[in-house]
Write an enzyme that holds these catalytic residues in place. Sequence first.
Site, PDB file in Angstrom:
ATOM      1  N   GLU A 201       0.834  -1.191  -0.151  1.00 12.99           N
ATOM      2  CA  GLU A 201      -0.060   0.002  -0.027  1.00 12.99           C
ATOM      3  C   GLU A 201       0.786   1.374   0.130  1.00 12.99           C
ATOM      4  O   GLU A 201       0.524   2.257  -0.220  1.00 12.99           O
ATOM      5  CB  GLU A 201      -0.841   0.170   1.278  1.00 12.99           C
ATOM      6  CG  GLU A 201      -2.361  -0.826   1.091  1.00 12.99           C
ATOM      7  CD  GLU A 201      -2.041  -2.247   1.347  1.00 12.99           C
ATOM      8  OE1 GLU A 201      -1.009  -2.669   1.985  1.00 12.99           O
ATOM      9  OE2 GLU A 201      -2.762  -2.893   0.621  1.00 12.99           O
ATOM     10  N   ASN A 277      -1.528  -7.826  -2.880  1.00  5.82           N
ATOM     11  CA  ASN A 277      -2.342  -6.787  -3.962  1.00  5.82           C
ATOM     12  C   ASN A 277      -1.245  -6.018  -4.567  1.00  5.82           C
ATOM     13  O   ASN A 277      -0.252  -5.749  -4.300  1.00  5.82           O
ATOM     14  CB  ASN A 277      -3.343  -5.966  -3.079  1.00  5.82           C
ATOM     15  CG  ASN A 277      -2.716  -5.115  -2.035  1.00  5.82           C
ATOM     16  OD1 ASN A 277      -2.429  -5.580  -1.069  1.00  5.82           O
ATOM     17  ND2 ASN A 277      -2.382  -4.038  -2.463  1.00  5.82           N
ATOM     18  N   ASP A 322      -7.754  -5.307  -2.782  1.00  5.73           N
ATOM     19  CA  ASP A 322      -6.900  -5.746  -2.130  1.00  5.73           C
ATOM     20  C   ASP A 322      -6.933  -7.203  -1.597  1.00  5.73           C
ATOM     21  O   ASP A 322      -6.991  -7.584  -0.698  1.00  5.73           O
ATOM     22  CB  ASP A 322      -7.102  -4.807  -0.743  1.00  5.73           C
ATOM     23  CG  ASP A 322      -5.869  -5.133   0.394  1.00  5.73           C
ATOM     24  OD1 ASP A 322      -4.926  -5.610   0.083  1.00  5.73           O
ATOM     25  OD2 ASP A 322      -6.595  -4.818   1.545  1.00  5.73           O
TER      26      ASP A 322
HETATM   27 CA    CA Z   1      -3.074  -5.958   1.210  1.00  9.51          CA
END
Ligand code: CA
Length: 705
Positions: A201, A277, A322
Amino acid sequence: MRRGLGPWVAVTLLAATALGGCHLGHGPAAVDAARLTDADKDPGNWMSHGRSYSEQRFSPLDKVNADNVKDLGLAWSFQLSTNRGVEATPIVVDGTMYVTSSWSVVYALNAKTGELLWKYDPKVPREVGHNACCDVVNRGVAVWKGRVYVATLDGRLVALDAKTGNPAWSVVTVDQSKPYTITMAPRIIKGRVMVGNSGSEYGVRGYVSAYDADSGKLIWRFFTVPGDPSKPFENKQMEAAAKTWSGEWWKFGGGGSPWDSMAYDPESNLLIFGTGNGLPWDEKARSPKGGDNLFLSSIIAVNADTGEYAWHYQTTPGDSWDFDSTQTLTLADLTIDGKPRKVVMQASKNGFFYVLDRVTGKLISARNYVPVTWAKGVDMATGKPIEVGDDHYKAGPEVQFPSSFGGHNWHPMSFSPKTGLVYLPAQEVPGAYGTDDKFAFNPGQWNTATNTDLNTLPPDPKARAAMKNAFKGYLIAWDPVAQKEVWRAAHKGPWNGGTLATAGGLVFQGTADGHFNAYDAANGKPLWSTDTYAATLAGPMTYTVDGEQYVAVGAGFGSIFYLVAGFAVDQKGSPENGRIVVYKLGGKAVLPKPDLTKIEMPKPPAAAAPQAIAAQGHSTFNKYCLVCHGYNAISGGVIPDLRYSPLIGDAAGFKDVVLGGARKSNGMVSFAGSLKEADVEAIRAYVITEANAGYAQEHASAGAR
Ligand code: CA
């Protein structure tokens, strides 16, 4: 007859009894390739993260069983000096337990008594906590030939002397100028320490590395997403993978960090791991022309000696939600359609339970194990999910099951070859996704490219309570051959613990509401439950010392759910609630009850700014603060609840923390690179409105009583 065997045999037998089997004179953590490969022949020890290379988390021990589990009592407990999440599975070798706590601190304990033998604190700089999406957790160590290996939150891999806890070597496995973190337990295969990383992220490119266990020398590295295509690719798989991307993904890093699960198949010599992700979450912002974006959200197999690619299976092509594919990878030999199959299984975050051929990576079957709204199923011809719509919320916000919390997350699942069932901590937590048209990459901050204003609770307390009640969590026993649920045990809410299956016909699981339970593995009948006084989320494990069986689990309030979803949490933490709790038949120890007294909210200051400013502050809060301080500034209790802070009435003090970095040593870094003074004042105004709303509600309900 025994006398006839002679004194030499008698001495050997005595030694074997004293040490629970073998390895006299080899010192602590005397684990080698033969011992790890034959872990099933040594069931009294738990020598690697998932007990054996298959990561089944099934123990052949049966002294504690369905008939006598009611007599289980506390043998000992050990207080970990932390109020942050405890996610580690302990390792036990020849009477010594090696376990980690938050901030990557390692403890060696006498497995019979809980006595501390040594403690190693890698002194992770606290500001690194800002780069950790999901609390400053660690999932445990690996052991090999007298050493204990820990991967630290700031990206180091450290080898410790198992006798003393002194470092033998330490290497930095990541570019520490980038927001990499590590929370996973390393695995050791033939003298090579395997480790991945986290940070998808924040701005990283994921990879798995293998280091020489003796020297710390890097042996191989496998990247999970392609780098800058104007530079030479590391291998032909990266070249091929780059064709599934568009835009300038490498400027963000791409993501795909392999942050938790690994399994090893000695027969094919394949290391199998899962990847995370993409960065950012929304594919439109990451790879504008679409594409599968290999190898995001995938299960990958590489040669354990060389790191050379063998196969991959992508669970969520072009992921925008995600949907990390990093959940437990469990190897098993199953009979499917009358044929023996060597499989790898995963209950993926995206809601599907996958059974793959572990040698070829070919999909054998897939079925949803929780309600799934984003896909109708998996196309067996292509192996891809059949998505509902294909615009990835471009047309407008969508509320979806599962969400970024997953139908199942890192909490390890187990498989019993005796029942043929997988025991899986499952949950239903919806999530709202929407496009952020103004997305601009901000390295080191939360980069999802989704509309974070959707992460706002309804103002009406009744609607909030209804939302909380819609969150579900349960333990599922899943038949991986028939791909169907066999039984389930409901819990009070989501985010419950990992599982352990045993030959005693039991399944153990901790719960978010502070219990540790045992169920009949065949039918789910509850057989035993005890109060741990803290969310018990880690993978339980079992071992023997002097012929006596122990069951252990880490308990400790913390991890992502409690950072973000404080409004949904009944039981909160206390200043030092992290513990290892260990049970045995007839155990009589008493677990000290932590002080969980609710602190009353002080009367908040009056509004600091007009409503419009506070609303702007809410939006900025959602983007920068929510991931640690929670929806609507309601903390789950892991880190301070801002609504209670005297600083919200002190503009200069508040600014000192948010821009000046006054609390950097606690992990609250300066946001001066992202926020201006006016933003900070708006955030403060917003938190004051939440504090007033919370205070009014507390007093209204007190009045009603
Ligand atoms: Ca993640």
